[in-house]
Motif scaffolding. Structure first.
Motif, PDB file in Angstrom:
ATOM      1  N   MET A 179      -0.228  -4.675   0.935  1.00 22.87           N
ATOM      2  CA  MET A 179       0.611  -4.959   2.102  1.00 22.87           C
ATOM      3  C   MET A 179       1.107  -3.728   2.844  1.00 22.87           C
ATOM      4  O   MET A 179       1.305  -2.670   2.273  1.00 22.87           O
ATOM      5  CB  MET A 179       1.841  -5.750   1.649  1.00 22.87           C
ATOM      6  CG  MET A 179       1.554  -7.191   1.347  1.00 22.87           C
ATOM      7  SD  MET A 179       3.115  -7.991   1.025  1.00 22.87           S
ATOM      8  CE  MET A 179       3.963  -7.515   2.494  1.00 22.87           C
ATOM      9  N   ASP A 180       1.377  -3.938   4.124  1.00 20.71           N
ATOM     10  CA  ASP A 180       1.973  -2.918   4.978  1.00 20.71           C
ATOM     11  C   ASP A 180       3.456  -2.800   4.611  1.00 20.71           C
ATOM     12  O   ASP A 180       4.178  -3.800   4.592  1.00 20.71           O
ATOM     13  CB  ASP A 180       1.803  -3.383   6.431  1.00 20.71           C
ATOM     14  CG  ASP A 180       2.272  -2.353   7.438  1.00 20.71           C
ATOM     15  OD1 ASP A 180       3.207  -1.584   7.128  1.00 20.71           O
ATOM     16  OD2 ASP A 180       1.705  -2.321   8.543  1.00 20.71           O
ATOM     17  N   GLY A 181       3.883  -1.570   4.342  1.00 23.86           N
ATOM     18  CA  GLY A 181       5.257  -1.317   3.908  1.00 23.86           C
ATOM     19  C   GLY A 181       6.327  -1.742   4.900  1.00 23.86           C
ATOM     20  O   GLY A 181       7.512  -1.767   4.573  1.00 23.86           O
ATOM     21  N   ALA A 182       5.938  -2.086   6.109  1.00 23.58           N
ATOM     22  CA  ALA A 182       6.923  -2.453   7.128  1.00 23.58           C
ATOM     23  C   ALA A 182       7.314  -3.932   7.066  1.00 23.58           C
ATOM     24  O   ALA A 182       8.240  -4.351   7.767  1.00 23.58           O
ATOM     25  CB  ALA A 182       6.361  -2.135   8.507  1.00 23.58           C
ATOM     26  N   ARG A 233      -6.494   1.431   0.550  1.00 22.03           N
ATOM     27  CA  ARG A 233      -6.312   0.052   0.117  1.00 22.03           C
ATOM     28  C   ARG A 233      -5.563  -0.812   1.137  1.00 22.03           C
ATOM     29  O   ARG A 233      -5.063  -1.875   0.821  1.00 22.03           O
ATOM     30  CB  ARG A 233      -5.534   0.029  -1.198  1.00 22.03           C
ATOM     31  CG  ARG A 233      -6.151   0.827  -2.334  1.00 22.03           C
ATOM     32  CD  ARG A 233      -5.838   0.172  -3.665  1.00 22.03           C
ATOM     33  NE  ARG A 233      -5.946   1.033  -4.823  1.00 22.03           N
ATOM     34  CZ  ARG A 233      -7.089   1.495  -5.341  1.00 22.03           C
ATOM     35  NH1 ARG A 233      -8.245   1.205  -4.773  1.00 22.03           N
ATOM     36  NH2 ARG A 233      -7.071   2.242  -6.425  1.00 22.03           N
ATOM     37  N   ARG A 234      -5.454  -0.309   2.387  1.00 24.24           N
ATOM     38  CA  ARG A 234      -4.606  -1.022   3.348  1.00 24.24           C
ATOM     39  C   ARG A 234      -5.162  -2.340   3.840  1.00 24.24           C
ATOM     40  O   ARG A 234      -4.452  -3.103   4.480  1.00 24.24           O
ATOM     41  CB  ARG A 234      -4.333  -0.137   4.561  1.00 24.24           C
ATOM     42  CG  ARG A 234      -3.330   0.949   4.235  1.00 24.24           C
ATOM     43  CD  ARG A 234      -3.126   1.820   5.447  1.00 24.24           C
ATOM     44  NE  ARG A 234      -3.222   3.205   5.038  1.00 24.24           N
ATOM     45  CZ  ARG A 234      -2.382   4.144   5.422  1.00 24.24           C
ATOM     46  NH1 ARG A 234      -1.415   3.854   6.242  1.00 24.24           N
ATOM     47  NH2 ARG A 234      -2.527   5.371   5.003  1.00 24.24           N
ATOM     48  N   SER A 257       4.309   4.872 -10.815  1.00 26.12           N
ATOM     49  CA  SER A 257       4.054   6.243 -11.261  1.00 26.12           C
ATOM     50  C   SER A 257       4.725   7.310 -10.399  1.00 26.12           C
ATOM     51  O   SER A 257       5.275   8.272 -10.913  1.00 26.12           O
ATOM     52  CB  SER A 257       2.542   6.478 -11.297  1.00 26.12           C
ATOM     53  OG  SER A 257       1.962   6.208 -10.033  1.00 26.12           O
ATOM     54  N   GLY A 258       4.706   7.141  -9.070  1.00 22.65           N
ATOM     55  CA  GLY A 258       5.293   8.156  -8.184  1.00 22.65           C
ATOM     56  C   GLY A 258       6.811   8.209  -8.303  1.00 22.65           C
ATOM     57  O   GLY A 258       7.424   9.265  -8.144  1.00 22.65           O
ATOM     58  N   GLU A 259       7.413   7.067  -8.587  1.00 21.76           N
ATOM     59  CA  GLU A 259       8.866   7.039  -8.781  1.00 21.76           C
ATOM     60  C   GLU A 259       9.211   7.811 -10.050  1.00 21.76           C
ATOM     61  O   GLU A 259      10.188   8.564 -10.112  1.00 21.76           O
ATOM     62  CB  GLU A 259       9.364   5.595  -8.899  1.00 21.76           C
ATOM     63  CG  GLU A 259       9.059   4.736  -7.676  1.00 21.76           C
ATOM     64  CD  GLU A 259       9.491   3.282  -7.880  1.00 21.76           C
ATOM     65  OE1 GLU A 259      10.673   3.046  -8.179  1.00 21.76           O
ATOM     66  OE2 GLU A 259       8.632   2.374  -7.762  1.00 21.76           O
ATOM     67  N   TYR A 260       8.384   7.605 -11.080  1.00 17.96           N
ATOM     68  CA  TYR A 260       8.559   8.321 -12.342  1.00 17.96           C
ATOM     69  C   TYR A 260       8.335   9.816 -12.123  1.00 17.96           C
ATOM     70  O   TYR A 260       9.150  10.648 -12.537  1.00 17.96           O
ATOM     71  CB  TYR A 260       7.565   7.766 -13.357  1.00 17.96           C
ATOM     72  CG  TYR A 260       7.529   8.455 -14.699  1.00 17.96           C
ATOM     73  CD1 TYR A 260       8.484   8.169 -15.671  1.00 17.96           C
ATOM     74  CD2 TYR A 260       6.527   9.376 -15.007  1.00 17.96           C
ATOM     75  CE1 TYR A 260       8.440   8.788 -16.922  1.00 17.96           C
ATOM     76  CE2 TYR A 260       6.474   9.999 -16.249  1.00 17.96           C
ATOM     77  CZ  TYR A 260       7.436   9.694 -17.209  1.00 17.96           C
ATOM     78  OH  TYR A 260       7.390  10.313 -18.432  1.00 17.96           O
ATOM     79  N   ALA A 272       0.889  -1.170   0.000  1.00 14.58           N
ATOM     80  CA  ALA A 272       0.000   0.000   0.000  1.00 14.58           C
ATOM     81  C   ALA A 272       0.921   1.213   0.000  1.00 14.58           C
ATOM     82  O   ALA A 272       1.608   1.471   0.977  1.00 14.58           O
ATOM     83  CB  ALA A 272      -0.875  -0.017   1.250  1.00 14.58           C
ATOM     84  N   SER A 273       0.981   1.937  -1.113  1.00 19.60           N
ATOM     85  CA  SER A 273       2.032   2.929  -1.270  1.00 19.60           C
ATOM     86  C   SER A 273       1.510   4.280  -1.730  1.00 19.60           C
ATOM     87  O   SER A 273       0.623   4.365  -2.588  1.00 19.60           O
ATOM     88  CB  SER A 273       3.052   2.410  -2.291  1.00 19.60           C
ATOM     89  OG  SER A 273       3.997   3.401  -2.629  1.00 19.60           O
ATOM     90  N   ALA A 274       2.112   5.343  -1.189  1.00 20.57           N
ATOM     91  CA  ALA A 274       1.804   6.701  -1.636  1.00 20.57           C
ATOM     92  C   ALA A 274       2.318   6.925  -3.054  1.00 20.57           C
ATOM     93  O   ALA A 274       1.880   7.852  -3.732  1.00 20.57           O
ATOM     94  CB  ALA A 274       2.447   7.706  -0.691  1.00 20.57           C
ATOM     95  N   PHE A 275       3.233   6.076  -3.492  1.00 20.70           N
ATOM     96  CA  PHE A 275       3.840   6.253  -4.812  1.00 20.70           C
ATOM     97  C   PHE A 275       2.922   5.854  -5.966  1.00 20.70           C
ATOM     98  O   PHE A 275       3.311   5.928  -7.119  1.00 20.70           O
ATOM     99  CB  PHE A 275       5.179   5.494  -4.888  1.00 20.70           C
ATOM    100  CG  PHE A 275       6.264   6.160  -4.085  1.00 20.70           C
ATOM    101  CD1 PHE A 275       7.036   7.175  -4.634  1.00 20.70           C
ATOM    102  CD2 PHE A 275       6.489   5.802  -2.764  1.00 20.70           C
ATOM    103  CE1 PHE A 275       8.029   7.807  -3.899  1.00 20.70           C
ATOM    104  CE2 PHE A 275       7.476   6.425  -2.008  1.00 20.70           C
ATOM    105  CZ  PHE A 275       8.248   7.435  -2.580  1.00 20.70           C
ATOM    106  N   TYR A 276       1.698   5.367  -5.664  1.00 17.12           N
ATOM    107  CA  TYR A 276       0.741   5.072  -6.746  1.00 17.12           C
ATOM    108  C   TYR A 276      -0.109   6.299  -7.082  1.00 17.12           C
ATOM    109  O   TYR A 276      -0.979   6.223  -7.949  1.00 17.12           O
ATOM    110  CB  TYR A 276      -0.217   3.928  -6.376  1.00 17.12           C
ATOM    111  CG  TYR A 276       0.439   2.649  -5.928  1.00 17.12           C
ATOM    112  CD1 TYR A 276       1.667   2.238  -6.439  1.00 17.12           C
ATOM    113  CD2 TYR A 276      -0.185   1.817  -4.986  1.00 17.12           C
ATOM    114  CE1 TYR A 276       2.263   1.065  -6.010  1.00 17.12           C
ATOM    115  CE2 TYR A 276       0.404   0.641  -4.562  1.00 17.12           C
ATOM    116  CZ  TYR A 276       1.631   0.272  -5.071  1.00 17.12           C
ATOM    117  OH  TYR A 276       2.214  -0.889  -4.645  1.00 17.12           O
ATOM    118  N   GLY A 277       0.126   7.417  -6.373  1.00 11.69           N
ATOM    119  CA  GLY A 277      -0.718   8.607  -6.546  1.00 11.69           C
ATOM    120  C   GLY A 277      -0.955   9.017  -7.995  1.00 11.69           C
ATOM    121  O   GLY A 277      -2.102   9.108  -8.444  1.00 11.69           O
TER     122      GLY A 277
END
Ligand code: PBG
Length: 322
Positions: A222-225, A217-218, A274-277, A197-202
């Protein structure tokens, strides 16, 4: 150590990891209409494309020697059952049929993303039921049934690979069953097995118009930890019949890619999302980072972490440099 770094030819000789165009997959967002090429504001250089424009784009991609395409769809209408996802005449199904008819695209592997979020009115990756005290539940098994139906429909339309990205439990087994039931034994499953579950899909949610209208979507991503849990996800998907796995995001999760590479012998992909891009593009636009070098370095790091192939919005730009 410096003796082997003295010239480019010497460095090339001892280079441990390589990037090549054939290992890059380019995502496309297909939308209704004709002659549509709509820019996505948070992803400069990426567009929503109607089927005719997507065919044009696909020919460029084939010319550049890329490995393939990952297809997403923006349907005409969204509803609670995500009917656009499994409709025989859905937008990605139409694109796949058109692409399969075009001999110039024979070198491309066509991967269909399998998910409901672009097709549901609420933007979740599954079926929503009211929960306790005004809350909402994303129902697992009813969602899996529609996801399996979607995968079979996309495979019938011509997808070379189906790639479930929903993160419901048991979807890989259900997809394998539904493909086999329809004599689609030869269609492989690339499961997004460890998807955080990532902010980088924004920015993607702008591109695919798929932001959840409530909640997040949590409860399914998955939990990033969690590193050990990522390995369990992969193990389960392989046991259910996944042929390959996709890890995402990539850059903030390189340790997970490396661990998966060390634990499993199946082909492994990573998705530079997308967020990495977007963050790299933002720095390029300001002149804060060298475009070509930073782009290739980011891709090389993902390969070095252990990915065999990379889904990236930089695929075309990178291929021109390789
Ligand atoms: C669909 C899906 C998403 C991405 C790939 N498939 C969005 C999400 O889970 O919210 C993200 C890709 C990207 O950010 O480039 N479930």
């Amino acid at each position: 150590m410096r003796r082997l770094r003295r010239s480019e030819s010497m460095r090339a000789l001892v280079r441990e990891t390589r990037l090549h165009a054939g290992a890059l997959i380019y995502p496309l967002f297909i939308c209704p209409g004709e002659g549509v090429r709509r820019p996505i504001s948070s992803m400069p250089g990426v567009f929503n494309l109607s089927v005719d424009e997507a065919l044009q784009e696909a020919r460029d991609v084939a010319q550049l020697g890329l490995g393939g395409l990952l297809l997403f769809g923006l349907p005409e209408k969204k509803d609670e059952q995500a009917s656009g996802a499994w409709d025989e005449n859905g937008i990605v199904q139409q694109a796949l049929r058109a692409m399969k008819r075009d001999r110039a695209l024979d070198s491309l592997v066509l991967i269909a993303d399998v998910c409901l979020c672009e097709y549901t009115s609420h933007g979740h990756c599954g079926i929503v039921r009211p929960g306790e005290a005004g809350t909402h539940e994303i129902e697992n098994d009813s969602s899996v049934a529609l996801i399996a139906k979607t995968a079979a429909s996309l495979a019938r339309a011509g997808a070379d690979i189906v790639a479930p990205s929903d993160m419901m439990d048991g979807r890989v087994a259900a997809i394998r069953d539904s493909l086999d039931d329809e004599q689609l034994h030869d269609t492989p499953i690339l499961s997004y097995a460890s998807k955080f579950a990532s902010a980088f899909y924004g920015p993607f949610r702008e591109a695919a118009d798929s932001a959840p209208q409530f909640g997040d979507r949590r409860s399914y991503q998955m939990d990033g930890a969690n590193r050990r849990e990522a390995m369990r996800e992969i193990e389960l998907d392989l046991a259910e019949g996944a042929d390959m796995v996709l890890m995402k995001p990539a850059l903030p999760y390189l340790d997970i890619i490396r661990e998966a590479r060390d634990c499993f012998d199946v082909p492994l992909g990573a998705y530079q999302v997308s967020g990495e891009y977007a963050m790299l593009q933002a720095a390029f636009e300001r002149g804060w980072l060298d475009r070509d070098r930073a782009m290739l370095e980011s891709l090389l790091s993902i390969r070095r972490a252990g990915a065999d192939f990379i889904v990236t919005y930089f695929a075309k730009q990178a291929a021109r440099l390789l």
